[in-house]
Design a protein around this motif. Structure first.
Motif, PDB file in Angstrom:
ATOM      1  N   LEU A  57       0.846  -1.195   0.000  1.00 48.04           N
ATOM      2  CA  LEU A  57       0.000   0.000   0.000  1.00 48.04           C
ATOM      3  C   LEU A  57       0.878   1.240   0.000  1.00 48.04           C
ATOM      4  N   ARG A  58       0.367   2.292  -0.620  1.00 42.45           N
ATOM      5  CA  ARG A  58       1.015   3.595  -0.484  1.00 42.45           C
ATOM      6  C   ARG A  58       0.663   4.137   0.902  1.00 42.45           C
ATOM      7  N   THR A  59       1.500   4.982   1.436  1.00 40.22           N
ATOM      8  CA  THR A  59       1.267   5.542   2.763  1.00 40.22           C
ATOM      9  C   THR A  59      -0.088   6.235   2.837  1.00 40.22           C
ATOM     10  N   VAL A  60      -0.435   6.996   1.810  1.00 40.47           N
ATOM     11  CA  VAL A  60      -1.699   7.727   1.820  1.00 40.47           C
ATOM     12  C   VAL A  60      -2.883   6.756   1.856  1.00 40.47           C
ATOM     13  N   ASP A  61      -2.772   5.631   1.159  1.00 44.66           N
ATOM     14  CA  ASP A  61      -3.848   4.642   1.168  1.00 44.66           C
ATOM     15  C   ASP A  61      -3.933   3.945   2.527  1.00 44.66           C
ATOM     16  N   LEU A  62      -2.793   3.638   3.106  1.00 55.29           N
ATOM     17  CA  LEU A  62      -2.763   3.034   4.439  1.00 55.29           C
ATOM     18  C   LEU A  62      -3.393   3.984   5.451  1.00 55.29           C
ATOM     19  N   ALA A  63      -3.058   5.265   5.368  1.00 56.52           N
ATOM     20  CA  ALA A  63      -3.627   6.252   6.290  1.00 56.52           C
ATOM     21  C   ALA A  63      -5.142   6.317   6.153  1.00 56.52           C
ATOM     22  N   THR A  64      -5.630   6.250   4.936  1.00 57.26           N
ATOM     23  CA  THR A  64      -7.078   6.287   4.702  1.00 57.26           C
ATOM     24  C   THR A  64      -7.752   5.097   5.367  1.00 57.26           C
ATOM     25  N   VAL A  65      -7.203   3.918   5.163  1.00 61.86           N
ATOM     26  CA  VAL A  65      -7.785   2.709   5.752  1.00 61.86           C
ATOM     27  C   VAL A  65      -7.739   2.774   7.278  1.00 61.86           C
ATOM     28  N   LEU A  66      -6.647   3.286   7.824  1.00 59.67           N
ATOM     29  CA  LEU A  66      -6.510   3.410   9.273  1.00 59.67           C
ATOM     30  C   LEU A  66      -7.333   4.562   9.849  1.00 59.67           C
ATOM     31  N   GLY A  67      -7.734   5.496   8.994  1.00 57.48           N
ATOM     32  CA  GLY A  67      -8.485   6.652   9.463  1.00 57.48           C
ATOM     33  C   GLY A  67      -7.616   7.654  10.195  1.00 57.48           C
ATOM     34  N   VAL A  68      -6.364   7.791   9.750  1.00 54.06           N
ATOM     35  CA  VAL A  68      -5.430   8.729  10.373  1.00 54.06           C
ATOM     36  C   VAL A  68      -4.834   9.640   9.303  1.00 54.06           C
ATOM     37  N   HIS A  69      -4.177  10.685   9.731  1.00 52.43           N
ATOM     38  CA  HIS A  69      -3.477  11.594   8.823  1.00 52.43           C
ATOM     39  C   HIS A  69      -2.268  10.862   8.235  1.00 52.43           C
ATOM     40  N   PRO A  70      -1.927  11.117   6.968  1.00 50.84           N
ATOM     41  CA  PRO A  70      -0.763  10.443   6.370  1.00 50.84           C
ATOM     42  C   PRO A  70       0.530  10.595   7.180  1.00 50.84           C
ATOM     43  N   SER A  71       0.722  11.740   7.830  1.00 46.47           N
ATOM     44  CA  SER A  71       1.956  11.899   8.614  1.00 46.47           C
ATOM     45  C   SER A  71       1.973  10.941   9.807  1.00 46.47           C
ATOM     46  N   THR A  72       0.813  10.634  10.366  1.00 44.08           N
ATOM     47  CA  THR A  72       0.728   9.664  11.461  1.00 44.08           C
ATOM     48  C   THR A  72       1.090   8.275  10.959  1.00 44.08           C
ATOM     49  N   ALA A  73       0.574   7.909   9.795  1.00 44.79           N
ATOM     50  CA  ALA A  73       0.911   6.613   9.202  1.00 44.79           C
ATOM     51  C   ALA A  73       2.397   6.545   8.872  1.00 44.79           C
ATOM     52  N   THR A  74       2.948   7.630   8.376  1.00 39.59           N
ATOM     53  CA  THR A  74       4.373   7.668   8.039  1.00 39.59           C
ATOM     54  C   THR A  74       5.221   7.430   9.279  1.00 39.59           C
ATOM     55  N   ARG A  75       4.906   8.118  10.386  1.00 45.66           N
ATOM     56  CA  ARG A  75       5.676   7.955  11.627  1.00 45.66           C
ATOM     57  C   ARG A  75       5.577   6.516  12.139  1.00 45.66           C
ATOM     58  N   ALA A  76       4.369   5.955  12.103  1.00 46.07           N
ATOM     59  CA  ALA A  76       4.193   4.572  12.560  1.00 46.07           C
ATOM     60  C   ALA A  76       5.016   3.621  11.700  1.00 46.07           C
ATOM     61  N   CYS A  77       4.987   3.831  10.399  1.00 50.98           N
ATOM     62  CA  CYS A  77       5.738   2.959   9.492  1.00 50.98           C
ATOM     63  C   CYS A  77       7.241   3.165   9.633  1.00 50.98           C
ATOM     64  N   ASP A  78       7.667   4.392   9.926  1.00 45.92           N
ATOM     65  CA  ASP A  78       9.091   4.624  10.170  1.00 45.92           C
ATOM     66  C   ASP A  78       9.589   3.721  11.290  1.00 45.92           C
ATOM     67  N   ARG A  79       8.804   3.610  12.360  1.00 44.77           N
ATOM     68  CA  ARG A  79       9.185   2.744  13.487  1.00 44.77           C
ATOM     69  C   ARG A  79       9.253   1.281  13.048  1.00 44.77           C
ATOM     70  N   LEU A  80       8.281   0.872  12.240  1.00 43.79           N
ATOM     71  CA  LEU A  80       8.243  -0.520  11.778  1.00 43.79           C
ATOM     72  C   LEU A  80       9.374  -0.808  10.792  1.00 43.79           C
ATOM     73  N   VAL A  81       9.738   0.191   9.983  1.00 49.25           N
ATOM     74  CA  VAL A  81      10.863   0.036   9.056  1.00 49.25           C
ATOM     75  C   VAL A  81      12.160  -0.119   9.848  1.00 49.25           C
TER      76      VAL A  81
END
Length: 169
Positions: A57-81
């Protein structure tokens, strides 16, 4: 002793009991994660489950599914990366787009948690001492579908098929 509550209509009673059951299920997932000593939050785990179920998924699509702002999804994924559970890959058609995928370690962890949670649910069903019925299974299947989630069988088939899938596919 407090007075008995009035009998609720069947829909409200079902909703109340499903809400209570959802707390149990979240607890199962949290305890399974804790037992694996992963130091993974439930929201990080949910991110990984979505990547397992839906593929890259693209970050923006993941954020949409999660119902969060893309920057929130990016930070969460940074930790997972950083923990080597999620990888970012450039798209093959548009190099400006980064796709998020689970790494092998991420897939293994999701699989382990799902299997552990499933065993806890199986133990709970047995402990309840109620014979499973087609009506109950049908109700749960309908609720899962209404939520837009795959059935357990569909989830595992998709999960197994996600190995080596290229971003954007």
């Amino acid at each position: 002793m407090p007075p008995e509550a009035p009998v609720a209509d069947p829909e409200s009673a079902l909703v109340d009991q499903l809400a209570a059951l959802s707390r149990v299920m979240v607890g199962f997932t949290a305890r399974t994660l804790a037992g694996l000593d992963t130091e993974l939050t439930l929201s990080q785990y949910r991110t990984m489950v979505l990547l397992a179920a839906r593929g890259p998924l693209r970050t923006v699509d993941l954020a949409t599914v999660l119902g969060v702002h893309p920057s929130t999804a990016t930070r969460a994924c940074d930790r997972l990366v950083r923990r080597d559970l999620v990888a970012r890959r450039q798209g093959t058609t548009d190099r400006r787009v980064a796709w998020l995928t689970l790494t092998e370690a991420g897939r293994d962890l999701v699989g382990e948690v799902v299997r552990g949670r499933t065993e806890r649910i199986r133990d709970l069903v047995r402990a309840a001492g109620v014979a499973p019925s087609a009506d109950a299974a049908g109700l749960v299947t309908a609720l899962v579908a209404a939520a837009g989630e795959p059935t357990e069988d569909q989830w595992w088939r998709e999960w197994a098929g996600s190995v080596g899938r290229e971003p954007g596919v």
